[in-house]
Enzyme design. Sequence first.
Site, mmCIF file in Angstrom:
data_model
loop_
_atom_site.group_PDB
_atom_site.id
_atom_site.type_symbol
_atom_site.label_atom_id
_atom_site.label_comp_id
_atom_site.label_asym_id
_atom_site.label_seq_id
_atom_site.Cartn_x
_atom_site.Cartn_y
_atom_site.Cartn_z
ATOM 1 C CD GLU A 135 -1.604 -2.145 1.657
ATOM 2 O OE1 GLU A 135 -0.799 -2.324 1.696
ATOM 3 O OE2 GLU A 135 -2.874 -3.205 1.168
ATOM 4 C CG HIS B 98 -10.323 -5.990 7.324
ATOM 5 N ND1 HIS B 98 -9.837 -6.851 7.547
ATOM 6 C CD2 HIS B 98 -9.882 -6.437 5.429
ATOM 7 C CE1 HIS B 98 -8.563 -7.227 7.271
ATOM 8 N NE2 HIS B 98 -8.914 -6.941 6.069
#
Lengths: 342, 333
Positions: B67, B136
């Site tokens: 990322e 998440h």
Amino acid sequence: MAKAKSSKPAGKGAGKPAGKPAGKEDVEDLLQMYEQMVRIREFEDKVNELYTSAKMPGLAHLYIGEEAIAVGVCEALNSDDYITSTHRGHGHCIAKGAAVDIMFAELLGKAAGYCGGKGGSMHIADQANGNLGANAIVGGSAGIAAGAAFSAKRLGTGQVAVCFFGEGALGQGLLYETMNMAQLWKLPVIFVCENNMYNEYTHYNETAAGTLAGRAEAFGIHTEEIDGQDIRVVNEAAKRLVERARKGEGPSFLICNTYRYHGHHVGDIDRAYYRPKEEELEWQQRDPITILADWIIGQKLSDQSVLDHIQADVRSEVARGAEFALNAPYPDPSEVDTNVYA
Amino acid sequence: MSTPNGNGRVITMGQAIKEALAEELRRDPTVYVMGEDVAEAGTAFKVLKGLVDEFGPERVIDSPISEPGITGLGVGAAMTGMRPVVDIMFGDFSTLIMDQMVNQAAKIHYMSGGKLKVPMVLRTTMGATRRSAAQHSQSLHAWFSHVPGIKVVIPSTPYDAKGLLKSAIRDENPVVFFEDKMMYQLKGEVPEEEYIIPLGVADVKREGTDVTIVATSSMVQVSLAAADKLAEIGISAEIVDPRCTFPLDKDTLINSAKKTSRVIVVDEGYERYGVTAELASVIADGAFYYLDAPVKRMGAMDVPIPFSPVLEDLTVPTPDTVFEMAKALCGAN
């Protein structure tokens, strides 16, 4: 030139350029490199003077001792090739074509500076010369350099990008993520590690496991480790790696072994607790400007009076530049909230 | 209301997002999409499924699971002539990219005295109740909204998502675009013809007179459901969707507050130091003399999002809790 003591990193692959006779063009190149190194040295000496006489706000991280790397690499680039730089970035800026007066203005927070005084010593960007900016986050520009290389590849411009960083950045994960993608996608980016041996105040032997070269080699990236004090070695290596990149052969990793003459920053004066004075003195015997001057004189490519003339001219240019900046106005207060959004 | 009178074409939020990307990829060759599993897989949520077939793997690019790397690469590419759309699968992974967004993307234009700019879009997700647990499920748009130099878009309908994403891609600044992952199947009317929605313009999703509910993203849908229930007991709720947390359309929020005199702000980010606090403050400042009650805030409960459904459902505002809050605020029994 004296041989550095054992704490000097291994000079693996530190080959000299072939001792071919220099032509006229080569002499001009060598004198240009000499001048640029002197310009950085004189600039940084003046920065130190401005700091110690309390005329400069903040801090500065001096590049003195490492000049051969910035100049040797940037002289192998075109003006539209990209670089990203570090907190120790004045040398990269000058080597890529920045003017000292506008740089001094930035260091002093003046409106005439490269960033209108908003960036300062650690954030000089000079997009007209391909300098995408110095970065005060160690290793923080690895992705930016690779992104510029990605653009060059996608847009088919033929440009390359050079990412300068110190060996301290070898502790940052972003660098390895970026190396991985650069090699996967054969991006024209050259990772130049200036190994001055100290992550701020800590020797890299205490912070880096394994070998430095092995890091990039693990990704299959072409890697060279050279003597960063000899600008002819640096420049030859940089030309090779730039050519590779332009031909689409992908990224490379260039480790340049060097030394930071001054402290981590201008205020880091008492250094004995992390490195011995003898080590500093021994490295100063391998001064990049002296090494090149000795070569030029020794090979009878020019004479001392020419080099002295260059030095005098640059010293005067730097003095004028500092004077300009000291007398230049600060930004108008209305500038504080401009340029937040484009 | 800017909802289209339309031709009756109804698509999902996911389809609207994919259409926006496809149109911009077609229009501008410097646009590219990069992220984990964005190409053949079409993202973990299948939102981009098929996009690579039209534009190829050179423009819809599967990346390593890196990322910070793909975000940094996007910043550099944006500075040098490209318009990257970086896909960060879960908003929770914002933690990994904060240096590149906050210290790099957000500051480069300013630090360079306006010489450099970073026209990139970072698409990511938000929203709980997917039974995805604490790493998440968060809605972290407040973090980016806090940082000068970044714009933040938080759409609530397929129509808005499409028009706002196209604007975001054309914007000259870093824009973070938050998609509620529970809304990808939400259907709505989206015209065939091209349109864009400017960033920083709020939208009144339902007009009303008794109470203003300022809501974002999926909380707009929650608040609309609450408004239906409120109508049954005679309370007329106005639903205002800022659509962006920055730039923020303060006037529309304040004007609605002046009209109804009662305001609830509902957002799925954490209530503590969150988006609701900022919006409530803006409204309290701008409509102070018109308010009949303090501005109330409803956000995610200040706990890590739990896995167990019975616990998770307690952490976010629902039509029932918004209904109860509005009812109490209006002094109804």
